[in-house]
Design a protein around this motif. Structure first.
Motif, short mmCIF file in Angstrom:
data_model
loop_
_atom_site.label_atom_id
_atom_site.label_comp_id
_atom_site.label_asym_id
_atom_site.label_seq_id
_atom_site.Cartn_x
_atom_site.Cartn_y
_atom_site.Cartn_z
N GLN B 38 0.83 -1.21 0.00
CA GLN B 38 0.00 0.00 0.00
C GLN B 38 0.86 1.26 0.00
O GLN B 38 0.60 2.19 -0.74
N THR B 39 1.86 1.26 0.85
CA THR B 39 2.73 2.43 0.91
C THR B 39 3.32 2.71 -0.46
O THR B 39 3.34 3.82 -0.94
N ASN B 40 3.78 1.64 -1.12
CA ASN B 40 4.39 1.82 -2.42
C ASN B 40 3.39 2.29 -3.47
O ASN B 40 3.74 3.06 -4.34
N ALA B 41 2.14 1.82 -3.36
CA ALA B 41 1.12 2.24 -4.31
C ALA B 41 0.89 3.75 -4.19
O ALA B 41 0.78 4.45 -5.19
N ASP B 137 -7.84 -8.88 -3.47
CA ASP B 137 -6.61 -9.52 -3.02
C ASP B 137 -5.37 -8.78 -3.48
O ASP B 137 -4.35 -8.77 -2.81
N ARG B 138 -5.46 -8.20 -4.67
CA ARG B 138 -4.23 -7.75 -5.31
C ARG B 138 -4.11 -6.23 -5.42
O ARG B 138 -3.04 -5.73 -5.75
N ASP B 139 -5.21 -5.52 -5.23
CA ASP B 139 -5.19 -4.11 -5.61
C ASP B 139 -5.21 -3.15 -4.43
O ASP B 139 -5.61 -3.52 -3.33
N THR B 140 -4.78 -1.96 -4.70
CA THR B 140 -4.84 -0.87 -3.74
C THR B 140 -5.51 0.31 -4.43
O THR B 140 -5.22 0.59 -5.59
N VAL B 160 -4.74 0.49 -8.27
CA VAL B 160 -3.38 0.12 -8.66
C VAL B 160 -3.16 -1.35 -8.39
O VAL B 160 -3.57 -1.86 -7.35
N ARG B 161 -2.53 -2.05 -9.35
CA ARG B 161 -2.24 -3.48 -9.18
C ARG B 161 -0.73 -3.70 -9.28
O ARG B 161 -0.08 -3.11 -10.15
N ALA B 162 -0.20 -4.53 -8.36
CA ALA B 162 1.21 -4.89 -8.45
C ALA B 162 1.35 -5.98 -9.50
O ALA B 162 0.74 -7.04 -9.38
#
Lengths: 272, 217
Positions: B38-41, B137-140, B160-162
């Protein structure tokens, strides 16, 4: 005599109107353009509106853009079409082109392929490359006209020669696949290259692939990586994948050399 | 001490049943991983916004050139292929390979044009990250506020998705409306009327329109 007097006064009115139009046509859209470039869109609209009202085609056209994009005014596709139509009736090619595209998309006006084709033909008569290309697409898909592959390719060829990169790309694809023209891989690669030099990402990816396969050009993995990297740098997903595969097959020093030349790439200016 | 180590120590010193310990450990790892993502998003969106605004407000080059650079950044940071397929829904599977290629290329233009026009280009524009929350599961979802002088602020929520190639934006909600869902219903109605080629022509028409000109008539 009274009749003659009326004619004179009518003639004076017409001359007067014409000179007013002349003055309007000479009025300057530059201050509005400068505001637009600064991102002061409200000011640009304020400066262009009186010029547009007095009949200046480029101001009418620009005001249409502002309505289409909702910049400096609330977005209003109908208003955009109204202003483009005004400028188009004055024969202004960019406005004709945008009006035709609104008619194709049905944005701010009922969709009407046939009317779009009539406008595109008018701009094409002026040698306006983008409209020539779009007209080619209408023939290719049979929208507003009967499908005619031969006519479509002829129009792509004309637009490509006028310098339109999308037309060059499509023409290259036609030559590659032999669609509407005899198959000619060398000519395909040449047209891909012209579009690629103008910065067209899809053409850069396709040219990279031509070099990787040696189709229509002498096989050259370094050039393949160069063009594929340029397309990848523009975010084209399939080029990003293709680049990964190429990098794995090449020596690191070659990849470095290509990376350096990629950062020095400057697209040639499109004619339109 | 990192939480995962704390749990490891706890395993050996407590009398908790092993299954509970495993669950606790798993939860702590998931939470730790999520907090990091989350922080990175947020940083990803914050930096992207800053980069975009710097480009658009630079005084060198024409607005067209700056917008072109902006579009390139958007293309690199949106998962264009994913969004393109999502927006097409079940029509994606029945499209021919050539239609799919044409569509995706035009969709990229359409997407970046839509976003650059809705979100960018104004003098003195600023983007601030408000907060973020996990989505699925995957997104922020990163909530931002875009301020521009002389206009109401815009609330934009970035999903945002990693991915393997780093963070990618897969949707933006502007004023609570999902752009992907809006486009999906719009595209469905165009395909209903004019088929897949009709949609491709609409996208081509939109991307073909020229922008403002300095030329005199």
């Amino acid at each position: 005599m009274r009749m003659f007097g009326r004619l004179i006064s009518l003639a004076t009115t017409i001359v007067g109107a014409a000179s007013l139009l002349g003055a309007a046509a000479m009025a300057d859209v530059t201050p509005g353009w400068e505001a637009y470039q600064r991102g002061d869109f409200a000011k640009a609209v304020e400066l262009w509106r009186p010029l547009a009202d007095s009949g200046d085609s480029s101001a009418q056209y620009n005001l249409g853009i502002m309505y289409d994009q909702g910049r400096g005014v609330g977005q209003d596709a109908t208003e955009a079409v109204r202003w483009w139509r005004a400028a188009a009736e004055g024969g202004y090619a960019p406005a004709i082109h945008n009006l035709a595209n609104s008619l194709i998309a049905g944005d701010g006006v009922a969709q009407d392929y046939a009317e779009a084709v009539r406008w595109l033909e008018r701009a094409a008569d002026q040698g306006f490359a983008r409209s020539v290309y779009t007209l080619g697409k209408m023939y290719s898909y049979g929208l507003g006209v009967a499908t005619d592959g031969g006519k479509a390719v002829a129009l792509f060829e004309q637009a490509a020669s006028l310098g339109n990169p999308r037309a060059q790309y499509n023409l290259a694809r036609s030559y590659r696949d032999g669609e509407g023209v005899p198959k000619d891989l060398e000519r395909a690669a040449q047209w891909y290259e012209r579009a690629a030099q103008q910065g067209d990402a899809a053409a850069q990816a396709a040219l990279g692939q031509r070099y990787a396969l040696g189709e229509g050009v002498r096989q050259d993995q370094e050039k393949a990586l160069y063009w594929t990297s340029l397309a990848a740098a523009q975010g084209l997903a399939r080029a990003v994948e293709a680049r990964k595969a190429l990098v794995q097959t090449l020596e690191a020093r070659i990849v470095d050399r290509v990376d350096r030349s990629v950062s020095g790439f400057r697209p040639t200016l499109p004619t339109q | 001490m990192p939480p995962s180590q704390w749990f490891e120590m706890h395993v050996y010193t407590s009398y908790l049943r092993p299954s509970l310990i495993v669950i606790a450990l798993a939860v702590s790892l998931v939470l730790a991983g999520q907090a990091k993502a989350q922080t990175n998003a947020s940083q990803f969106i914050g930096q992207l916004g800053q980069q975009a605004i710097t480009i658009l407000q630079s005084t060198s080059g024409s607005l067209e050139q700056r917008e072109q650079n902006f579009r390139q950044i958007l293309a690199q940071n949106f998962d264009v292929a994913f969004i393109g397929r999502f927006v097409l829904g079940r029509s994606w599977r029945v499209a021919t390979p050539e239609q799919q290629t044409d569509y995706l290329a035009l969709f990229e233009d359409f997407l970046v044009l839509t976003y650059s026009r809705r979100l960018g280009g104004y003098t003195g524009e600023r983007l601030a990250v408000v907060d973020e929350r996990a989505a699925g599961d995957r997104d922020t979802v990163v909530r931002t506020q875009i301020d521009r002088p002389g206009g109401p602020p815009i609330n934009a929520d970035w999903r945002v998705r990693a991915t393997e190639t780093g963070f990618k934006i897969i949707d933006v909600e502007v004023a609570g409306v999902s752009m992907a869902l809006t486009q999906r219903s719009e595209f469905a109605s165009v395909i209903g009327r004019n088929g897949m080629n009709g949609l491709i022509e609409v996208l081509r028409a939109r991307s073909s329109k020229l922008s403002a000109t300095a030329a005199r008539s």
